[in-house]
Design a protein around this motif. Structure first.
Motif: not given
Length: 251
Positions: A2-19
């Protein structure tokens, strides 16, 4: 998972698809660490979603190791890694100004393909420490490919090659990591309304949208984020590439 239990790292997270992915995950209750080179926009996005930020060059091992360790410290563990960092420079194999600049080709491969692999392998190293769930699952890696991997247009040799590599590595990586309980998936987006396209003007955007069969519009980055969230939730998805493109086939 479940996403509420997830701990995620997201590259390119400052814009676009990553954001968009970072915002969707956070809205669903996930803890998120944004990994990006943009030290202005990155911390802003992280602050707005109640997450964390780590300045990261995905092509450098030391930079990614530091970011992964920071994320583990702040969130306790890492269960999801989404690779959205990438570039989309264009040049023909031979054009009016001569052959395709080799440095440009190398840079595209370094960021889009090697950067994806670099983050995936180090995130997987961290994920293997997680306690397994009832399925034996410890984590999920989602790589961003492109429909250019399958039908790249002229001027896209570097970009298509890099994204074709992302497609090619996803299944063997899923097999490599299966015993550790780590799934690997790839998403191949079509033409999305990212900051790069937003700067092209409404006429150009309309022309691009007209080529999409249904719905006849550009993709919304939020749709990419929701698909990434679905992949996290659906534990039987593994080793596959999902196109999200409105049935577009580029010519």
């Amino acid at each position: 998972m479940d996403l509420k239990d997830a701990t995620a790292v997201i590259t390119g997270g400052a814009s676009g698809l990553g954001e968009a992915t970072a915002r969707h995950f956070a809205e669903q209750g996930a803890a998120v660490t944004v990994l990006d080179r943009d030290t202005t926009r990155g911390p802003q996005v992280a602050s707005e979603i109640g997450g964390h930020f780590a300045e990261t060059d995905v092509t450098q091992e030391s930079s990614v190791r530091s970011a992964i360790e920071y994320a583990k410290t702040e969130m306790g563990r890492i269960t999801v890694a989404v690779n959205c960092a990438g570039i989309a420079d264009a040049a023909k194999t031979v054009g009016r100004e001569g052959p395709h600049p080799l440095q440009l080709f190398q840079r595209t491969i370094d960021i889009n393909l090697i950067g994806t692999f670099n983050v995936a392998r180090l995130a997987a190293e961290a994920m293997q420490e997680n306690a397994p769930d009832t399925d034996g699952a410890r984590g999920v890696i989602i790589n961003t490919a492109s429909i250019a991997a399958f039908d790249g247009q002229k001027g896209q040799t570097a970009y298509a090659a890099s994204k074709g590599g992302v497609v090619g590595l996803s299944l063997p990586m899923a097999r490599d990591l299966a015993k550790l309980g780590i799934r690997v998936m790839a998403i191949a987006p079509g033409i999305f309304m990212t900051p790069m396209l937003a700067g092209l003007g409404e006429e150009v955007q309309a022309g691009l949208a007209a080529d999409v069969p249904c719905p006849p519009r550009l993709g919304d980055p939020a749709e990419f984020g929701r698909l990434a969230g679905f992949i996290v939730r659906c534990g039987y998805l593994n080793g596959e590439v999902i196109r999200i493109d409105g049935a577009l086939r580029m010519r």
